[in-house]
Design an enzyme around this catalytic site. Structure first.
Site, PDB file in Angstrom:
ATOM      1  N   ALA A 211       0.856  -1.205   0.000  1.00  0.00           N
ATOM      2  CA  ALA A 211       0.000   0.000   0.000  1.00  0.00           C
ATOM      3  C   ALA A 211       0.883   1.243   0.000  1.00  0.00           C
ATOM      4  O   ALA A 211       2.098   1.145  -0.170  1.00  0.00           O
ATOM      5  CB  ALA A 211      -0.902  -0.019   1.230  1.00  0.00           C
ATOM      6  N   ASN A 212       0.293   2.413   0.161  1.00  0.00           N
ATOM      7  CA  ASN A 212       1.070   3.654   0.276  1.00  0.00           C
ATOM      8  C   ASN A 212       0.384   4.590   1.267  1.00  0.00           C
ATOM      9  O   ASN A 212      -0.652   4.265   1.820  1.00  0.00           O
ATOM     10  CB  ASN A 212       1.245   4.305  -1.107  1.00  0.00           C
TER      11      ASN A 212
END
Ligand code: C5P
Length: 410
Positions: A211-212
């Protein structure tokens, strides 16, 4: 008369910027609003209730413990008999009181008793504005749904010191009040807009993913701002922990491929705004079962494969919207990279922001923070916006979309 019939309760806090609030009263009334004033004790040291009363053509309220005032109107009625409460100048003290639920004078009691939208126009010395206590209070108030305009950067009236903390100018505050009250102005009525927001999650196995840091705050704020201008918005959102924006159809997805499919489902549209921080790569061959740690065995390596570029797909789509807008989070060469992206992705505008840690915006840079410093890059040139809250960027961008679409005949 964009504020015709609207009732605004203006709370004037105790700061030198209070003199500008007198001009603000005039500007709100020019737009058709009726304005009632509450002044804090400190505010009366800067401007007199007589001046405020002359400009509102109404009584001015100053005292929670005045028997006559409480008998005639009372703080609860003051809070309820308004369509919008505007705090200008919002001092560090007023912000701290509301953030902590204090109600020991009329202004703070009215704010705590209110159920109507609140707009604050902070004004204080730059050191007070940047103090961690004020930043904490600001974050709390934003989480509680309080709207903000400003402060601006510039020279302080009292000390000549330069920095962020000067109250926004009265016309800008009046415009923000108008935007919050809609004023019946729906320039995007009948327009369909598809948006993306938030991060994507790319699975490694059933329990792990890549993810980020994207929070979805900027994209969601834009969706809400467009809806307020009357647009029919489909927001395709990756996993976020913020609420769905009001008045928007939100479609929740996890991966880039799901996001692309949902965006294509929402076409045709008049405009596409792709704000999501889409993962550029996903794991090639997601594992069906949790990858186990076996003693003595080397760490697994993950083969990656490129994800579809949703913005580029929309920018070159057979059903391409008339107006396609992308975002570009960069840590260096912000404008050059944005220019290259316009072409490559088939976009009309790129909103470029500097997410480097030294950009000085937000607590951890732009991603996850509440403020944004953007440049609007088009084939015609670059328009640099000042550092703004994400809500303000959203409001300005929605206005820009309305302006651009107005020149496109349906
Ligand atoms: O190439 P870059 O990721 O910097 O481009 C950013 C812009 O492209 C953003 O508008 C983002 O939403 C969009 N994008 C996309 N799909 C991707 C990668 C980026 O829609 N796979």
């Amino acid at each position: 008369m964009t504020l015709s019939g609207k009732r605004i309760l203006l709370i004037i806090g105790g700061g030198i910027a209070a003199y500008k609030s007198l001009d603000l009263i005039r500007r709100l009334r020019e737009r058709g609003a009726s304005v009632r004033c509450v002044m804090t004790a400190a505010a009366t040291e800067f401007v007199t209730p007589l001046s405020a009363g002359a400009l509102t053509a109404d009584r001015v309220f100053t005292d929670l413990f005045d028997r006559e005032e409480e008998h005639d109107v009372g703080h609860i009625r003051l809070a309820r008999e308004a369509d919008l409460i505007l705090v200008a100048p919002a001092t560090a003290d007023l912000m701290a009181k509301l953030a902590n639920g204090l109600a020991n004078d009329l202004a703070s009691a009215v704010l705590l008793a209110s159920r109507v939208p609140v707009l604050m126009a902070p004004a204080m010395n730059p050191a007070m504005w940047s103090h961690p206590a004020t930043r904490r209070n600001l974050a709390t108030l934003m989480k509680d749904g309080i709207n903000f305009i400003g402060p601006d950067r510039g020279e302080m009236a009292e000390s000549g010191e330069a920095g962020e903390g000067r109250m926004a100018e009265p016309p800008a505050i009046a415009a923000a009040a108008e935007a919050m009250l809609d004023g019946g102005h729906k320039p995007l009525a009948g327009r369909r807009i598809v948006m993306t927001s938030g991060p994507t999650h790319e699975p490694i196995d059933p329990v792990r993913y890549i993810a980020n840091r994207s929070s979805g705050k900027q994209g969601h704020a834009i969706a809400a701002a467009l809806a307020r201008l009357g647009a029919e918005v489909t927001l395709v959102s990756g996993p976020v922990s913020i609420p769905d924006p009001a008045g928007v159809k939100t479609v929740k997805v996890e991966t880039a491929r799901e996001m692309l499919a949902a965006v294509e489902d929402a076409l045709p549209a008049d405009c596409a705004i792709m704000v999501a921080a889409v993962a550029d790569w996903r794991v090639d061959g997601e594992h069906d079962h949790k990858i186990k740690k076996t003693p003595g065995q080397a760490a697994p390596s993950l083969a990656m494969v490129e994800n579809p570029d949703i913005l580029a797909a929309v920018g070159h789509h057979a059903k391409r919207p008339e107006l396609v807008i992308g975002f570009a989070a960069e840590t260096r060469d912000v404008v050059d990279n944005a220019r290259a992206k316009l072409k490559k992705k088939g976009a009309d505008l790129i909103v470029a922001n500097d997410v480097s840690h030294d950009s000085g915006v937000g607590d951890r840079g732009v991603m996850g923070g509440d403020r944004n410093l953007v440049r609007i890059v088009s084939p015609k040139g670059v328009d640099e916006w000042p550092e703004l809250t994400k809500q303000e960027v959203a409001g300005r961008l929605a206005a820009l979309v309305a302006e651009r679409l107005a020149t496109i005949v349906v």
